[in-house]
Design an enzyme around this catalytic site. Sequence first.
Site, PDB file in Angstrom:
ATOM      1  N   HIS A 136       0.822  -1.221   0.000  1.00 52.36           N
ATOM      2  CA  HIS A 136       0.000   0.000   0.000  1.00 52.36           C
ATOM      3  C   HIS A 136       0.852   1.265   0.000  1.00 52.36           C
ATOM      4  O   HIS A 136       0.384   2.331  -0.431  1.00 52.36           O
ATOM      5  CB  HIS A 136      -0.924  -0.005   1.216  1.00 52.36           C
ATOM      6  CG  HIS A 136      -2.163   0.822   1.049  1.00 52.36           C
ATOM      7  ND1 HIS A 136      -2.175   2.050   0.423  1.00 52.36           N
ATOM      8  CD2 HIS A 136      -3.438   0.604   1.419  1.00 52.36           C
ATOM      9  CE1 HIS A 136      -3.398   2.555   0.431  1.00 52.36           C
ATOM     10  NE2 HIS A 136      -4.187   1.686   1.029  1.00 52.36           N
ATOM     11  N   ASP A 195      -8.992  -6.072 -18.652  1.00 52.77           N
ATOM     12  CA  ASP A 195      -9.315  -6.997 -19.752  1.00 52.77           C
ATOM     13  C   ASP A 195      -8.012  -7.493 -20.370  1.00 52.77           C
ATOM     14  O   ASP A 195      -7.270  -6.728 -20.980  1.00 52.77           O
ATOM     15  CB  ASP A 195     -10.176  -6.284 -20.795  1.00 52.77           C
ATOM     16  CG  ASP A 195     -10.608  -7.187 -21.934  1.00 52.77           C
ATOM     17  OD1 ASP A 195     -10.209  -8.377 -21.945  1.00 52.77           O
ATOM     18  OD2 ASP A 195     -11.340  -6.711 -22.815  1.00 52.77           O
TER      19      ASP A 195
END
Length: 457
Positions: free
Chosen positions: A150, A403
Site C-alpha cells: 500500500h 481486460d
Amino acid sequence: MKVKVESSRIVRPRYEDGAAAETEWMPLSVFDTVTYSENVAIIYAFRPPNPPSAALEDGLARTLAVYREWAGRLGRGPDGRRAVLLNDAGVRFVEATVDAPLAVAVPFRPSPEVKRLHPTIDDGPVEELLQVQVTRFSCGSMVLGFASNHSIADGQATGNFLVAWGLATRRLPVEPLPVRDRSTRFMPRDPPIVGFQHRETEYKVPAQPKKREADGGEVDYEVDYEEEEEEIGAAAHDKIKVHKVHFTKEFVARLKARTSSGLPPSRRGYTTFESVVAHLWRAVTAARGLGAGETTNIRLSVNGRARMRPPVPRDYFGNLVLWAFPRCDAGDLVSRPVQHAAELIHRAVVVVDDAYFRSFVDFASSGAVESERLVPTADSNQLVLCPNLELDSWLGINFYDLDFGGGCPFFFMPSYFLMEGTLFLVPSFLGDGSIEVYVGLFENHLNEFKKICYDIA
C-alpha cells in the site's frame, strides 16, 4: 479447495528499446508514508477463454517498464527518507492450478480459502512490492490474485495499473501514461500554513511502555506486554468473522430517498456513498449494543485528486488519500433518523478539501513528525476497532475495466481480511448499480447485524 503451485518466478521490466533504465532512489511522498504500510490483496475471476501465462507475463513486464516503482524495493535513500529504489529487481509471478471447476472450488463469499488464490502476505515483510498469482481451473476459468504494498499506490492508482496491464497484454499502448512525480509534486508552502489539527488525526504519539511495581519493593520497572497482547489478539482473531451483504439497486434507491427526505428544495440530496455509509454506521453501532455516553467514529478515505487545486490527474501514481472522521454519541446515532448520520458524514468529508490537504502537507513536512516521534494513526496492527469503524469505498475505482483479451472479470472481491470494524464497499459484479459490502465484526455482533442490516429506519 486444493491449490497446486506449479511455478514461482520473478518478472522484471521489459523496455521497448531493450536498454536498462538508470537505478535511482525515488522518495515516498508524505501521503505514502502516512498510509497503511501493509500488503493488500484482491481477487479477480475470469471466464474462458483466457490468455496463456506467457502473454500475461509479457504484458506485466511491459507494464512494469512504465510503472517502475512496483519492480523496485523499499528502503531509505541517501537523505535517510523512506524511498523506493528503482532497481528493476522485479515482481513475483506465481502459476497455480485447481483440479476442479471454478464454480465448485471457489467460495464466492468471505472465507479463509480465498487466501489460497493470492501469494501469502501474512507471514511478515515481503521483499517484492507486487505479487500476482494466476490460478487456472479445470473448466478453463482463471482467477488472478493481486497482492501489493500500500505504500506504493492507493486504490485509484492500483486500478489504473491493472487496466494498463490488460492493455499491454493485448499488445495495445498503455494510455494514458501514469503521472510519476510523487517526490516533487507535494511541496510545502513558504511559509507553511497549518490550519487544521493533524495530531491525533493522521498522526499520534506512540503508546508509552507500561510500568508495574515490583513485588516487595517500590521501584517501578518496564514490562514487556508483547506476548500478552499476542494472546489477546489471537483470542479476538478467532471470534471475528467477515460477512458479505448485497444491497440491490432498488434497496439503494429507497435508502437514498429515505435519507434525503425532508431536505429543503435548495439542498442537494445525499449521495449514494453518504446514504449507504450512514445506514451501515447506525446498523453496526446498534448490533454492537453501544449506548448513550459512548462515542463512535468512522474513518472514511477521501481521495485528494479532485479536491486539490489545481486538481491532481486521475492517473497520478502513488497515494493521495486522507481521512474524514465523523463522530457521534452511540445512543444519539441509533435513536435519531438516518438523515442525522448522513449529515455528520457529509460535513466531515466536505472539510477535507484543498485547504486541508495543503495544511497536511505543510505539517507533515515541518519536522514535527520526526521531532515529536509521531506515528501514523493508520495502524494495520490493530485487530479490534470497536466502538469505531473504518470504511473503504471502491465504488469509483475502475477495477472491473481489467481486460486481458478474453473480456472483463465477472467477479471481484477483497481478500479475507480479519479486522473487527472494517467495511469494504465494492460495486456488484452484476453491473446494475447494486453494492456488495464486506463487514468484519465479532461473531455475536455480526449475527445481530444480519438481522437488521436490511431495515431502513
